[in-house]
Design an enzyme around this catalytic site. Structure first.
Site, short mmCIF file in Angstrom:
data_model
loop_
_atom_site.label_atom_id
_atom_site.label_comp_id
_atom_site.label_asym_id
_atom_site.label_seq_id
_atom_site.Cartn_x
_atom_site.Cartn_y
_atom_site.Cartn_z
N ASN A 32 1.27 7.21 9.25
CA ASN A 32 0.88 6.78 10.60
C ASN A 32 1.69 5.55 11.05
O ASN A 32 1.52 5.08 12.17
CB ASN A 32 -0.63 6.49 10.69
CG ASN A 32 -1.06 5.35 9.80
OD1 ASN A 32 -0.23 4.65 9.22
ND2 ASN A 32 -2.36 5.16 9.68
N ALA A 74 -1.45 7.19 1.14
CA ALA A 74 -1.85 6.70 2.46
C ALA A 74 -3.19 5.97 2.38
O ALA A 74 -4.25 6.58 2.50
CB ALA A 74 -1.94 7.88 3.44
N TYR A 141 -11.44 -3.05 -2.15
CA TYR A 141 -10.27 -2.19 -2.35
C TYR A 141 -10.44 -1.35 -3.62
O TYR A 141 -10.35 -0.11 -3.59
CB TYR A 141 -9.01 -3.07 -2.42
CG TYR A 141 -7.81 -2.37 -2.95
CD1 TYR A 141 -7.30 -1.24 -2.32
CD2 TYR A 141 -7.17 -2.83 -4.11
CE1 TYR A 141 -6.17 -0.59 -2.83
CE2 TYR A 141 -6.05 -2.19 -4.61
CZ TYR A 141 -5.57 -1.07 -3.97
OH TYR A 141 -4.47 -0.43 -4.48
N PHE A 208 -3.05 -19.51 -6.25
CA PHE A 208 -4.48 -19.35 -5.97
C PHE A 208 -5.31 -19.57 -7.23
O PHE A 208 -5.69 -18.63 -7.91
CB PHE A 208 -4.76 -17.97 -5.38
CG PHE A 208 -4.07 -17.71 -4.07
CD1 PHE A 208 -3.82 -18.74 -3.17
CD2 PHE A 208 -3.67 -16.42 -3.72
CE1 PHE A 208 -3.19 -18.50 -1.95
CE2 PHE A 208 -3.04 -16.18 -2.50
CZ PHE A 208 -2.79 -17.22 -1.62
N ARG A 221 -1.08 -11.08 -14.65
CA ARG A 221 -0.95 -9.70 -14.15
C ARG A 221 0.17 -8.99 -14.91
O ARG A 221 1.05 -9.61 -15.49
CB ARG A 221 -0.58 -9.70 -12.65
CG ARG A 221 -1.68 -10.25 -11.74
CD ARG A 221 -2.83 -9.27 -11.60
NE ARG A 221 -3.89 -9.76 -10.74
CZ ARG A 221 -4.87 -10.57 -11.12
NH1 ARG A 221 -4.94 -11.00 -12.38
NH2 ARG A 221 -5.81 -10.94 -10.27
N1 UDP Z 1 -1.09 -15.12 -5.85
C1 UDP Z 1 -0.89 -16.47 -5.67
N2 UDP Z 1 -0.31 -16.89 -4.51
C2 UDP Z 1 0.09 -16.04 -3.53
C3 UDP Z 1 -0.12 -14.64 -3.73
C4 UDP Z 1 -0.70 -14.22 -4.89
O1 UDP Z 1 -1.25 -17.28 -6.52
O2 UDP Z 1 0.59 -16.51 -2.51
C5 UDP Z 1 -1.70 -14.63 -7.10
C6 UDP Z 1 -2.95 -13.80 -6.91
O3 UDP Z 1 -4.08 -14.61 -6.85
C7 UDP Z 1 -2.91 -12.91 -8.17
C8 UDP Z 1 -1.42 -12.74 -8.44
O4 UDP Z 1 -0.76 -13.77 -7.72
O5 UDP Z 1 -3.47 -13.60 -9.25
C9 UDP Z 1 -0.89 -11.39 -7.95
O6 UDP Z 1 -1.33 -11.20 -6.63
P1 UDP Z 1 -0.78 -10.04 -5.70
O7 UDP Z 1 -1.41 -10.23 -4.35
O8 UDP Z 1 0.71 -10.04 -5.76
O9 UDP Z 1 -1.27 -8.71 -6.39
P2 UDP Z 1 -2.76 -8.22 -6.81
O10 UDP Z 1 -2.96 -8.70 -8.22
O11 UDP Z 1 -3.74 -8.77 -5.84
O12 UDP Z 1 -2.65 -6.74 -6.75
#
Ligand code: UDP
Length: 329
Positions: A32, A74, A141, A208, A221
């Site tokens: 889309n 999607a 999600y 974060f 991760r």
């Molecule tokens: N994260 C962060 N600062 C940012 C974006 C992400 O510290 O600006 C951290 C987030 O809290 C997580 C990791 O990086 O622990 C990976 O986040 P991302 O959004 O890339 O992927 P997710 O794990 O949510 O699929």
């Protein structure tokens, strides 16, 4: 074989289309274009613009094309957004998938490979995570993706659908051709945001939370290259084509990296200093997610090629340096 790729203009979808076409498969893309990019669609794919919640749109594709298998990307996929706008996720991810399955059943298309996520596990009890570990999502999600998996299970029991669910860990990197890569608006993912600092698009990267129960206090991760994910989808279609039963596979590298380690690796790859600011935790983030992908390696014969974090960041860096404004560059 003709494969319908739903969400084929998106990040992982477009990379999968490139690999399918490289292998000589016939590819139909539906998207889309709400988050996907027309520029990301391979010129050899036949493109239909529309939404999976629109049954007539899907019926028309299944009538026009002789689809052997569907790969379903999607969906909306932002953890943070899913916590502030959960109904958007129920609507697109769950309701959209329900319409898709109705249309597939009516047109006797019985094979689907689908994007699931590590977020279905929630806060894991142990690392690495195996496919039969408990699923307790900590965000909307992940909850919608888990519900989608269950929808496939029950529809399979009733109607004979065959499915493979691929639970990705953290997709990253870009295609070796340099033609396609990650481009989200707004960008929320760690690696592209980190790389915006050397690109002079931001002054620092916000981390974060540094009070998690991990060695340096930041989240851990499992980062896996998008092209490796693409290979896994193709192997999964092949597995179903050869009579493989419904199955669920983790896709990750099996190595965990903290947010601070990712930033260090990006400093090495780019040669730039990347200042850090510690911010509050992001809602819904588990402390540590690392996959065991042994099952995908054994059953799908999946062999990821991009093992090292630096190689992954290098491929992302090439894409972002050459496309500082993404596909609009
Ligand atoms: N994260 C962060 N600062 C940012 C974006 C992400 O510290 O600006 C951290 C987030 O809290 C997580 C990791 O990086 O622990 C990976 O986040 P991302 O959004 O890339 O992927 P997710 O794990 O949510 O699929």
């Amino acid at each position: 074989m003709t494969v319908l790729v739903l969400g084929g203009a998106g990040y992982i979808g477009s990379h999968t289309v490139y690999e399918l076409i490289d292998l000589g498969e016939d590819v139909v893309v539906a998207d889309n274009l709400q988050t996907g990019h027309i520029e990301a669609i391979h010129s050899k794919a036949r493109f239909y613009k529309g939404d999976i919640r629109d049954k007539e749109f899907l019926d028309n594709i299944f009538k026009n094309e002789k689809i052997d298998a569907v790969i379903h990307f999607a969906a909306n996929s932002l953890v943070g957004e899913s916590m502030t706008n959960p109904l958007k996720y129920y609507d697109n991810n769950l309701f959209g998938t329900m319409i898709l399955l109705k249309s597939m059943l009516e047109h006797n298309v019985d094979k689907i490979v689908f994007s699931s996520t590590a977020a279905v596990y929630g806060e894991p009890e142990k690392i690495p995570i195996f496919e039969n570990d408990n699923t307790m999502p900590t965000n909307t999600y992940g909850e919608t993706k888990l519900s989608m998996e269950k929808m496939f299970k029950w529809v399979s029991k009733a109607n004979g659908l065959k499915y493979v669910s691929l639970r990705y860990f953290n997709a990253c990197g870009a295609h070796a051709s340099g033609n396609i890569g990650e481009d989200h608006t707004p960008e929320t993912h760690l690696i592209p945001l980190v790389l915006q600092v050397p690109l002079k698009k931001r002054k620092y990267i916000s981390v974060f939370g540094n009070d998690y129960e991990t060695p340096d206090g930041t989240c851990i991760r499992d980062y896996v290259h998008v092209t490796d994910l693409a290979y896994a989808h193709i192997s999964a279609v092949d597995y179903l084509k050869h009579g493989g039963d419904n199955n669920i596979f983790n896709l990750g590298n099996g190595c965990g990296f903290s947010v601070l380690e990712v930033i260090e690796a990006a400093k090495k790859v780019t040669g730039y200093d990347i200042p850090v600011e510690i911010s509050p935790r992001r809602a819904g983030d588990p402390a540590k997610l690392v996959a065991s992908s042994d099952k995908a390696k054994t059953i799908l014969h999946w062999t990821p090629k991009y093992g090292s974090l630096e190689k992954i960041i290098e491929s992302a860096w090439i894409w972002h340096k050459n496309h500082p404004s993404g596909f609009l560059s």
